[in-house]
Design a protein around this motif. Structure first.
Motif, PDB file in Angstrom:
ATOM      1  N   ARG A   1      37.566  -8.651 -13.424  1.00  0.00           N
ATOM      2  CA  ARG A   1      37.895  -9.783 -13.989  1.00  0.00           C
ATOM      3  C   ARG A   1      38.921  -9.432 -15.545  1.00  0.00           C
ATOM      4  NH1 ARG A   1      35.105 -12.088 -11.420  1.00  0.00           N
ATOM      5  NH2 ARG A   1      36.729 -12.303 -10.492  1.00  0.00           N
ATOM      6  N   LEU A   2      40.288 -10.198 -15.035  1.00  0.00           N
ATOM      7  CA  LEU A   2      41.571  -9.359 -16.359  1.00  0.00           C
ATOM      8  C   LEU A   2      41.890 -11.065 -16.560  1.00  0.00           C
ATOM      9  CD1 LEU A   2      43.488  -7.089 -16.621  1.00  0.00           C
ATOM     10  CD2 LEU A   2      44.583  -8.055 -14.695  1.00  0.00           C
ATOM     11  N   GLY A   3      41.887 -11.131 -17.964  1.00  0.00           N
ATOM     12  CA  GLY A   3      43.103 -12.002 -18.572  1.00  0.00           C
ATOM     13  C   GLY A   3      41.850 -13.576 -18.637  1.00  0.00           C
ATOM     14  N   ASN A   4      42.402 -14.091 -19.841  1.00  0.00           N
ATOM     15  CA  ASN A   4      41.613 -15.392 -19.577  1.00  0.00           C
ATOM     16  C   ASN A   4      41.404 -16.587 -19.486  1.00  0.00           C
ATOM     17  OD1 ASN A   4      39.930 -13.267 -22.307  1.00  0.00           O
ATOM     18  ND2 ASN A   4      42.269 -13.377 -22.786  1.00  0.00           N
ATOM     19  N   ASP A   5      41.088 -16.828 -17.955  1.00  0.00           N
ATOM     20  CA  ASP A   5      42.209 -18.009 -17.783  1.00  0.00           C
ATOM     21  C   ASP A   5      41.830 -18.960 -18.163  1.00  0.00           C
ATOM     22  OD1 ASP A   5      43.972 -16.167 -16.349  1.00  0.00           O
ATOM     23  OD2 ASP A   5      43.165 -16.329 -14.292  1.00  0.00           O
TER      24      ASP A   5
ATOM     25  N   VAL B   1      49.274 -19.098 -28.233  1.00  0.00           N
ATOM     26  CA  VAL B   1      49.629 -20.078 -27.665  1.00  0.00           C
ATOM     27  C   VAL B   1      49.317 -21.520 -28.525  1.00  0.00           C
ATOM     28  CG1 VAL B   1      47.723 -20.269 -25.812  1.00  0.00           C
ATOM     29  CG2 VAL B   1      49.920 -21.639 -25.401  1.00  0.00           C
ATOM     30  N   ARG B   2      47.892 -21.591 -29.029  1.00  0.00           N
ATOM     31  CA  ARG B   2      47.703 -22.260 -29.805  1.00  0.00           C
ATOM     32  C   ARG B   2      48.478 -23.193 -31.151  1.00  0.00           C
ATOM     33  NH1 ARG B   2      41.061 -22.179 -29.497  1.00  0.00           N
ATOM     34  NH2 ARG B   2      41.064 -23.202 -27.179  1.00  0.00           N
TER      35      ARG B   2
ATOM     36  N   LYS C   1      49.939  -2.963 -24.797  1.00  0.00           N
ATOM     37  CA  LYS C   1      48.997  -4.297 -25.173  1.00  0.00           C
ATOM     38  C   LYS C   1      48.912  -4.325 -26.455  1.00  0.00           C
ATOM     39  CE  LYS C   1      50.955  -6.922 -22.222  1.00  0.00           C
ATOM     40  NZ  LYS C   1      51.327  -7.191 -21.101  1.00  0.00           N
ATOM     41  N   GLY C   2      48.960  -4.633 -27.497  1.00  0.00           N
ATOM     42  CA  GLY C   2      48.784  -5.211 -28.678  1.00  0.00           C
ATOM     43  C   GLY C   2      48.174  -6.161 -29.106  1.00  0.00           C
ATOM     44  N   PRO C   3      47.408  -6.827 -30.531  1.00  0.00           N
ATOM     45  CA  PRO C   3      48.326  -7.765 -30.784  1.00  0.00           C
ATOM     46  C   PRO C   3      49.771  -8.577 -30.910  1.00  0.00           C
ATOM     47  CG  PRO C   3      46.560  -7.252 -32.194  1.00  0.00           C
ATOM     48  CD  PRO C   3      47.413  -5.807 -31.238  1.00  0.00           C
ATOM     49  N   THR C   4      49.502  -9.798 -30.891  1.00  0.00           N
ATOM     50  CA  THR C   4      51.433 -10.025 -31.021  1.00  0.00           C
ATOM     51  C   THR C   4      50.840 -10.813 -32.364  1.00  0.00           C
ATOM     52  OG1 THR C   4      51.713 -10.389 -28.535  1.00  0.00           O
ATOM     53  CG2 THR C   4      53.441 -11.682 -30.299  1.00  0.00           C
TER      54      THR C   4
ATOM     55  N   CYS D   1      57.168 -17.878 -22.033  1.00  0.00           N
ATOM     56  CA  CYS D   1      56.282 -17.358 -21.459  1.00  0.00           C
ATOM     57  C   CYS D   1      55.324 -16.649 -22.406  1.00  0.00           C
ATOM     58  CB  CYS D   1      56.780 -15.981 -21.151  1.00  0.00           C
ATOM     59  SG  CYS D   1      55.670 -15.267 -19.910  1.00  0.00           S
ATOM     60  N   ILE D   2      53.809 -16.771 -22.645  1.00  0.00           N
ATOM     61  CA  ILE D   2      52.799 -16.085 -22.818  1.00  0.00           C
ATOM     62  C   ILE D   2      52.325 -14.994 -21.778  1.00  0.00           C
ATOM     63  CG2 ILE D   2      50.566 -16.519 -23.831  1.00  0.00           C
ATOM     64  CD1 ILE D   2      52.613 -17.603 -25.710  1.00  0.00           C
ATOM     65  N   HIS D   3      51.934 -14.003 -22.708  1.00  0.00           N
ATOM     66  CA  HIS D   3      51.004 -12.984 -21.582  1.00  0.00           C
ATOM     67  C   HIS D   3      49.240 -13.370 -22.219  1.00  0.00           C
ATOM     68  CE1 HIS D   3      54.916 -10.688 -21.421  1.00  0.00           C
ATOM     69  NE2 HIS D   3      54.681 -10.797 -21.011  1.00  0.00           N
ATOM     70  N   GLY D   4      49.224 -13.522 -20.828  1.00  0.00           N
ATOM     71  CA  GLY D   4      47.392 -14.541 -21.323  1.00  0.00           C
ATOM     72  C   GLY D   4      46.860 -13.097 -21.305  1.00  0.00           C
ATOM     73  N   ASP D   5      47.302 -11.632 -21.182  1.00  0.00           N
ATOM     74  CA  ASP D   5      45.974 -10.674 -21.273  1.00  0.00           C
ATOM     75  C   ASP D   5      46.023  -9.495 -22.625  1.00  0.00           C
ATOM     76  OD1 ASP D   5      48.558  -9.884 -20.350  1.00  0.00           O
ATOM     77  OD2 ASP D   5      47.878  -7.777 -20.066  1.00  0.00           O
ATOM     78  N   GLY D   6      46.521 -10.787 -23.946  1.00  0.00           N
ATOM     79  CA  GLY D   6      46.760  -9.982 -24.941  1.00  0.00           C
ATOM     80  C   GLY D   6      45.797 -10.509 -25.702  1.00  0.00           C
TER      81      GLY D   6
END
Lengths: 266, 266, 266, 266
Positions: free
Chosen positions: A18-22, A235-236, A186-189, A223-228
């Motif tokens: 699994r990768l990301g939080n689709d 994004v919210r 990739k750290g938290p934004t 563009c949002i990086h979904g794996d962050g």
């Protein structure tokens, strides 16, 4: 009313991995870039991702990459133009097969990883990709990080009459020339920084650079990086900023929407 | 006038490795089954094979297989219906992408190797494949060895309203129930025997079996194995037989052609 | 003093995709089964996993699987004995190369997934694997779920003079004949149930079955599924149970340890 | 008496696809470079190739490549030193597993294709490969095209105390600086030219260059391309030349043999 598209890379899982939080991300975006099995993704993941996108009314584009599953398409590979032309036809076609099963059609193409990096400068590889993209779709769009000028791939797209949707990245830094500064890990934004960057862009059409300057961006999509780690929260929050500034959140591509893009001289 | 289609598996090379004699075979056939990268073939090979087919006016179908490059798709793999549905969408879609670049469209689908063997008996896998095939093409054909009755896949195709083009194999033996007797190693095909088999079929609509009996075949297409040592000589000889008996050599699929198929009760 | 080994599957990540909690799990176990790139794992993951094992004094065995990355080696594939013999030589050899770089040697071999299932019943595949295992290591061990009797692979191992380390699984159910009942989806393992199962085994040498009976197990090792949601908590709890009952936690293989194994007639 | 080794790349078939003429070539050579599954070869091919080598008394070395089956390891891939170190451990280890099953041990390592090209200039990749090679074998040899000086990989080997066996290529041209001029397509090698080149080297220790000059070569081994159309005829002819000049044909590596190598200052 102005509009903004929000895109993210989806369907990057592979087989059992699994990768990301689709599932969590998809209600927040308008457009998905779906991996096609060369750097990530696989047929079952593609079918599930497209079904998820349809359920949420999200437009689907192809996210083709280099044939390097082991390196997630992030390593430069010295492919020939003939190779790359065929790889793009194959990957985009495979996604179109999956889309056809849901009565959907291809929205756009966005090159992934090292392929993106190679297309920034290579004229002949860019031509080979464009030839493939214009062959498979009636009116394809391309997604590409703004600023657009001076990139080999953007030039090839414009010569081919293909509209390029510029992107803004709020979780990466910009160099003085507008190039994105890629992160190693990739750290938290930081939310405050992302909000400030988006506001600055929406109000002035520019982003600040690491050196203290600013560059104008012609961006229709965020563009949002979904794996962050905090991708969903990010994004919210950004959707809230768009709402505060009366920017409608809508997928790119409709001519009306394109007429009011920030940073472009109409 | 009666007609007969001649099909062969093409595009089974992979990367640096060559397989088959596509260039020599293609002027002699009407229809090509093109590998889609799972058991053989690769994007560049597909592009070249489709170009070759177009040059010679040969119809192109997809030859999807199991994801087992190492075993050339000839080993049974316990895939789920969900897996297989996605694999077929992906493979057929990828070929459609390649075809689109030449302005061509998909002619048919023919399952390869162990996938073929699995579809002979599995209802649920057959349904999964049919669901994929009917989704990707407006009016797809399926190629399948005759006799057609009693095969799970043929039943599923008929329920889905998909026309199945029956095939005759002149270089394999037939068991009493009409099943093909697969060879372990591929030697040259005896020309006299092949001629006799084709003549018998064209004149009586049957083939002889290894046990001394005969079975009726409803075949619209003659399948040639392109990797046999004398494949080109064989197909030229068989074309001569067809000519002698006033059978036109034409790709399957046109309703007129289908109306006069040997062995089918009109 | 009695001893018990604790083993877990490690190194199942692939490229950019993470699987399992190797870093958290490894301090709690004595023996690691390391994937070798066919169903999971890759060279870099193997190097990192072996380094981690060395750091924690954990013995390393090979966890070979079928060549099916997409299916994580969980789908039956009709390989020939010649195929499988070569696949095991290749995978075990590759791990030995990685071990050699750390001055370590191979501890054992444990077949993965569908390969395990196939070896339960196939004599000829079992012989092919044993021939490979005895060729690559001076005194190899095999890990296998108890009860051991009646399994084709265990018979082949015994004929080859290879010691089989029986395993107990506290997070799976046992059928009346001692076969493990595989779960479809992996939920958290109930700690109370796991404790009760381990205690019953340590005190009586048996496990309860789903039908209300019990079967004797000859187990030297406790197998932990590292990808369970509460795997680390589970193994810590079970270590406590072993400590309460004065069972030393030690990797299998030393003759002294093997002399006091639960459930085996000395 | 002087000696010369003759090496060729073997075992480059993959699954169902054949490459090269291993059976015909092997009686004529002393040393085989066996592909390890990353750019070509597969476990079954490796087992068969090693058995063939043993039958003919041919020494076996590893021919590791980049993980790019589709490109036959001939495309540059931007791997990290950590990646490459692991890839070499894995590939060499896998071949050692196959060799162990025949009671044989690894003779040498020779990098393949684009990996070779990358190691000509990259110090850090060269160090990573050497670290792997010295870890897996007790006294490994490396094969490398002469002239050896000035190549990053040769420097790293010498610093690591690993003996490098220089190679002469009679079917390729040499540039003024001694670099090999790679051919695009492989035609038959002219026998007269090959004979002249080998004689010149044996008598004077030099090869002629495309510009009309000559460069000294320190070569212990003659490399034959087994996939050339007249490879077998070529190597037989060259064996005759060696015989005429009283040069014994023997695998490289024995200290006595190394003492009399052409072109090296003893």
């Amino acid at each position: 009313m102005e509009t903004m598209d929000i895109n993210a890379d989806l369907g990057e899982s592979f087989g059992n991995w699994r990768l990301g939080n689709d599932e969590q991300l998809i209600p927040e975006i308008t457009t998905a870039n779906v991996a096609c099995g060369f750097h990530g993704g696989d047929p079952v993941t593609m079918v599930r991702t497209v079904a998820l996108a349809q359920e949420h009314g999200v437009a689907v584009g192809a996210h083709p990459g280099l044939p390097d599953l082991l390196g997630f398409g992030r390593r430069v590979l010295s492919v020939s133009p003939e190779d790359l032309h065929a790889y793009v036809l194959y990957q985009v076609g495979s996604l179109q097969g999956v889309l056809a099963a849901r009565g959907m059609s291809l929205h756009h193409v966005k090159p992934h990883g090292a392929l993106y990096a190679m297309l920034r400068t290579s004229e002949e590889l860019s031509e080979a990709v464009l030839e493939a993209i214009t062959a498979v779709g009636p009116e394809p769009l391309i997604y590409w990080p703004a600023p657009l000028d001076g990139q080999a791939f953007v030039g090839a797209a414009r010569r081919a009459g293909v509209h390029v949707v510029g992107e803004i990245y709020v979780d990466l830094d910009y160099a003085e020339d507008g190039a994105l500064v890629l992160q190693r890990t990739k750290g938290p934004t930081g939310l405050d920084r992302a909000i400030a960057r988006l506001r600055r862009f929406l109000e002035q059409g520019t982003v600040d650079t690491v050196g203290g300057g600013s560059v104008p961006l012609e961006a229709e999509s965020l563009c949002i990086h979904g794996d962050g780690p905090n991708a969903v929260e990010l994004v919210r929050t950004l959707r809230g900023v768009l709402g505060d500034l009366d920017v409608a959140i809508r997928t790119a591509g409709a001519p009306a929407a394109r007429g009011t893009v920030r940073g472009r001289t109409a």
